[in-house]
Design a protein around this motif. Sequence first.
Motif, PDB file in Angstrom:
ATOM      1  N   LYS A 108      -4.192  12.470  58.616  1.00 21.81           N
ATOM      2  CA  LYS A 108      -3.617  12.269  60.083  1.00 21.81           C
ATOM      3  C   LYS A 108      -3.327  10.990  60.450  1.00 21.81           C
ATOM      4  CE  LYS A 108      -4.670  13.895  64.938  1.00 21.81           C
ATOM      5  NZ  LYS A 108      -5.572  14.205  65.706  1.00 21.81           N
ATOM      6  N   GLY A 109      -2.016  10.648  60.880  1.00 22.16           N
ATOM      7  CA  GLY A 109      -1.727   9.564  61.585  1.00 22.16           C
ATOM      8  C   GLY A 109      -1.125   8.575  60.554  1.00 22.16           C
ATOM      9  N   VAL A 110      -0.751   8.888  59.287  1.00 17.04           N
ATOM     10  CA  VAL A 110      -0.132   8.048  58.252  1.00 17.04           C
ATOM     11  C   VAL A 110       1.175   7.926  58.664  1.00 17.04           C
ATOM     12  CG1 VAL A 110       0.614   8.123  55.923  1.00 17.04           C
ATOM     13  CG2 VAL A 110      -1.719   9.119  56.379  1.00 17.04           C
TER      14      VAL A 110
ATOM     15  N   GLU B  34       6.687   4.791  57.002  1.00 17.79           N
ATOM     16  CA  GLU B  34       6.820   3.715  56.538  1.00 17.79           C
ATOM     17  C   GLU B  34       6.345   3.985  54.985  1.00 17.79           C
ATOM     18  OE1 GLU B  34       6.265  -1.141  56.011  1.00 17.79           O
ATOM     19  OE2 GLU B  34       6.943  -0.080  58.043  1.00 17.79           O
ATOM     20  N   ARG B  35       4.944   4.343  55.203  1.00 16.02           N
ATOM     21  CA  ARG B  35       4.238   4.574  54.112  1.00 16.02           C
ATOM     22  C   ARG B  35       4.436   5.929  53.305  1.00 16.02           C
ATOM     23  NH1 ARG B  35      -2.001   4.516  55.839  1.00 16.02           N
ATOM     24  NH2 ARG B  35      -2.084   5.589  53.487  1.00 16.02           N
ATOM     25  N   ILE B  36       4.775   6.880  53.795  1.00 16.10           N
ATOM     26  CA  ILE B  36       5.190   8.200  53.510  1.00 16.10           C
ATOM     27  C   ILE B  36       6.495   7.901  52.617  1.00 16.10           C
ATOM     28  CG2 ILE B  36       5.966  10.438  53.683  1.00 16.10           C
ATOM     29  CD1 ILE B  36       4.025  10.631  55.914  1.00 16.10           C
ATOM     30  N   ILE B  37       7.338   7.197  53.187  1.00 13.42           N
ATOM     31  CA  ILE B  37       8.741   7.053  52.799  1.00 13.42           C
ATOM     32  C   ILE B  37       8.666   6.112  51.250  1.00 13.42           C
ATOM     33  CG2 ILE B  37      10.878   5.563  53.028  1.00 13.42           C
ATOM     34  CD1 ILE B  37      10.601   6.278  56.113  1.00 13.42           C
ATOM     35  N   LYS B  38       7.668   5.115  51.394  1.00 17.56           N
ATOM     36  CA  LYS B  38       7.449   4.323  50.327  1.00 17.56           C
ATOM     37  C   LYS B  38       6.836   5.043  49.164  1.00 17.56           C
ATOM     38  CE  LYS B  38       4.964   0.083  48.634  1.00 17.56           C
ATOM     39  NZ  LYS B  38       4.079  -1.067  49.170  1.00 17.56           N
ATOM     40  N   ALA B  39       5.767   6.029  49.624  1.00 14.00           N
ATOM     41  CA  ALA B  39       5.219   6.714  48.552  1.00 14.00           C
ATOM     42  C   ALA B  39       6.126   7.805  47.990  1.00 14.00           C
ATOM     43  CB  ALA B  39       4.215   7.604  49.165  1.00 14.00           C
ATOM     44  N   ILE B  40       7.252   8.304  48.477  1.00 11.51           N
ATOM     45  CA  ILE B  40       8.174   9.421  47.973  1.00 11.51           C
ATOM     46  C   ILE B  40       9.224   8.364  46.933  1.00 11.51           C
ATOM     47  CG2 ILE B  40      10.035  10.446  48.380  1.00 11.51           C
ATOM     48  CD1 ILE B  40       8.861  11.544  51.324  1.00 11.51           C
ATOM     49  N   LEU B  41       9.634   7.386  47.430  1.00 17.04           N
ATOM     50  CA  LEU B  41      10.325   6.562  46.607  1.00 17.04           C
ATOM     51  C   LEU B  41       9.784   6.070  45.143  1.00 17.04           C
ATOM     52  CD1 LEU B  41      12.181   4.066  49.498  1.00 17.04           C
ATOM     53  CD2 LEU B  41      13.205   6.083  48.161  1.00 17.04           C
TER      54      LEU B  41
ATOM     55  N   LYS C 146      16.548  17.424  48.646  1.00 13.62           N
ATOM     56  CA  LYS C 146      16.839  18.618  49.409  1.00 13.62           C
ATOM     57  C   LYS C 146      16.286  18.682  50.526  1.00 13.62           C
ATOM     58  CE  LYS C 146      18.046  23.555  49.022  1.00 13.62           C
ATOM     59  NZ  LYS C 146      18.220  24.773  48.133  1.00 13.62           N
ATOM     60  N   SER C 147      14.735  18.916  50.494  1.00 14.13           N
ATOM     61  CA  SER C 147      14.031  19.215  51.546  1.00 14.13           C
ATOM     62  C   SER C 147      12.374  18.461  51.456  1.00 14.13           C
ATOM     63  CB  SER C 147      13.775  20.479  51.769  1.00 14.13           C
ATOM     64  OG  SER C 147      12.998  21.076  50.618  1.00 14.13           O
ATOM     65  N   ILE C 148      11.837  18.488  52.435  1.00  6.78           N
ATOM     66  CA  ILE C 148      10.438  17.825  52.541  1.00  6.78           C
ATOM     67  C   ILE C 148       9.646  19.024  53.129  1.00  6.78           C
ATOM     68  CG2 ILE C 148       8.824  16.310  53.829  1.00  6.78           C
ATOM     69  CD1 ILE C 148      10.777  14.159  53.325  1.00  6.78           C
ATOM     70  N   GLY C 149       8.554  19.436  52.344  1.00  3.92           N
ATOM     71  CA  GLY C 149       7.868  20.534  52.761  1.00  3.92           C
ATOM     72  C   GLY C 149       6.621  20.127  53.057  1.00  3.92           C
ATOM     73  N   THR C 150       5.779  20.966  54.129  1.00  2.00           N
ATOM     74  CA  THR C 150       4.151  20.421  54.303  1.00  2.00           C
ATOM     75  C   THR C 150       3.622  21.851  55.019  1.00  2.00           C
ATOM     76  OG1 THR C 150       2.626  18.914  54.961  1.00  2.00           O
ATOM     77  CG2 THR C 150       4.673  19.334  56.621  1.00  2.00           C
TER      78      THR C 150
ATOM     79  N   LYS D  79       0.329  20.291  59.844  1.00  2.00           N
ATOM     80  CA  LYS D  79       0.974  18.798  59.501  1.00  2.00           C
ATOM     81  C   LYS D  79       2.334  18.732  60.204  1.00  2.00           C
ATOM     82  CE  LYS D  79      -2.631  17.002  57.589  1.00  2.00           C
ATOM     83  NZ  LYS D  79      -3.387  15.781  58.242  1.00  2.00           N
ATOM     84  N   LYS D  80       2.935  19.860  60.905  1.00  2.00           N
ATOM     85  CA  LYS D  80       4.249  19.868  61.252  1.00  2.00           C
ATOM     86  C   LYS D  80       4.582  18.695  62.127  1.00  2.00           C
ATOM     87  CE  LYS D  80       3.785  23.511  64.951  1.00  2.00           C
ATOM     88  NZ  LYS D  80       3.996  24.866  65.441  1.00  2.00           N
ATOM     89  N   ASP D  81       3.711  18.501  63.082  1.00  2.00           N
ATOM     90  CA  ASP D  81       3.900  17.503  64.101  1.00  2.00           C
ATOM     91  C   ASP D  81       3.396  15.984  63.585  1.00  2.00           C
ATOM     92  OD1 ASP D  81       4.827  19.395  65.955  1.00  2.00           O
ATOM     93  OD2 ASP D  81       2.794  19.803  66.368  1.00  2.00           O
ATOM     94  N   GLU D  82       3.428  15.884  62.362  1.00  2.00           N
ATOM     95  CA  GLU D  82       2.917  14.481  62.029  1.00  2.00           C
ATOM     96  C   GLU D  82       4.262  13.452  62.002  1.00  2.00           C
ATOM     97  OE1 GLU D  82       0.261  12.767  60.709  1.00  2.00           O
ATOM     98  OE2 GLU D  82      -1.168  14.135  60.968  1.00  2.00           O
ATOM     99  N   VAL D  83       4.084  12.506  62.859  1.00  2.00           N
ATOM    100  CA  VAL D  83       5.181  11.685  63.069  1.00  2.00           C
ATOM    101  C   VAL D  83       5.513  11.148  61.682  1.00  2.00           C
ATOM    102  CG1 VAL D  83       5.960   9.614  64.014  1.00  2.00           C
ATOM    103  CG2 VAL D  83       4.509  11.162  65.367  1.00  2.00           C
ATOM    104  N   GLY D  84       4.845  10.630  60.764  1.00  2.00           N
ATOM    105  CA  GLY D  84       5.251   9.979  59.361  1.00  2.00           C
ATOM    106  C   GLY D  84       6.027  10.977  59.004  1.00  2.00           C
ATOM    107  N   ILE D  85       5.583  12.367  58.563  1.00  2.00           N
ATOM    108  CA  ILE D  85       6.590  13.126  57.831  1.00  2.00           C
ATOM    109  C   ILE D  85       7.641  13.517  58.529  1.00  2.00           C
ATOM    110  CG2 ILE D  85       6.551  15.388  56.956  1.00  2.00           C
ATOM    111  CD1 ILE D  85       3.383  15.488  56.625  1.00  2.00           C
TER     112      ILE D  85
END
Length: 341
Positions: A227-229, A232-239, A253-257, A261-267
């Motif tokens: 919660k609360g990640v 910027e950290r999520i983007i960096k992890a994906i890259l 194409k998409s990001i799934g969760t 977690k649908k309201d997680e700001v980071g995602i």
Amino acid sequence: MKVACLSFTDNGRKIGGKLSGFKSNNGVEIHHYINHEIKGGIKNIFKDIVKEYDGIVFISATGIAVRMMAPYIVDKTVDPAIVVVDDLGRFSISLLSGHIGGGNFLCKWIADILKAKPIITTASDSRGIEAIDVFAMKMGYLMEDMESVKDITAMMVNGKKIGFYSDMKEIIYYDNILAIDSLDGIEDLKDEIDGLILVTSTQNIALEIPHTILRPKNLNIGIGCRKGVEGERIIKAILETLDRNNLSKNSIKSIGTIEVKKDEVGIIEASKYFDCPMNIFTIREIENVEKMFEKSSFVKKTIGVSSVSEPCAYLSGGKIVVKKTKCNGITIAISREVNYG
């Protein structure tokens, strides 16, 4: 497609009225500007027209269109489509941005309405070849390097042998094409082909053969996180995960969760950054497939399912190509959709 129609003579005004009054069912919307009805003439507002419209139809001599448009020509990827119609309505001429801008399409459409002769001079169209940029636009593929697109298209126009590899099933229309089944050993074909078209999400491919790469949208990212990640950290992890696995960010194409977690700001921020939709999966949907993947008792206790990233990538479509990867409170998995026909 929002189109400005410019007329300069009485007969041109009549043709412009016919075009602007035509009820289109293909998304073309035409706004008519009549030269003598505008203070200072069309030239006085032309800069704004170029900015506002996807296409411009001049009902005039070709020279008028060339002189008016010349100061505003930038690049084929951003220039509006320009079509010229003579003021007797005999010819519809695709003048600028025929492929990417849609000039050739607009030219043919107008010719059909006016019963005029369409004039299209792009070399690939004249030879019945599907140009690479037209193919890419039709399929929704990203062209990363326009110079290489131009070079390989020129080879096609000159009848050269072109190799074609794709993650997907669709193939470009060109008679002298060699379909290739795998990227492995592709360099060994350098004596058989003059150039290559590659439709793939593989990032780096070592090749000496002249080639162009088109990026299909075929990578689905599955994400689980605390919660609360931060985004910027999520983007960096994906890259970083994409980079380690030699996959292109331009093919996301998409990001799934999971739904919790649908309201997680980071995602949400990551989805906006990569300009892709979010796929939200219910606990029930994940329960139906979670047995296929590595389980975590902590995740089971916290969320109610034993895995998030891999099931979400899998449910988004395709085959898992990157298993669950842990990135400091973030888990990422990647599936790739491929269709070889």
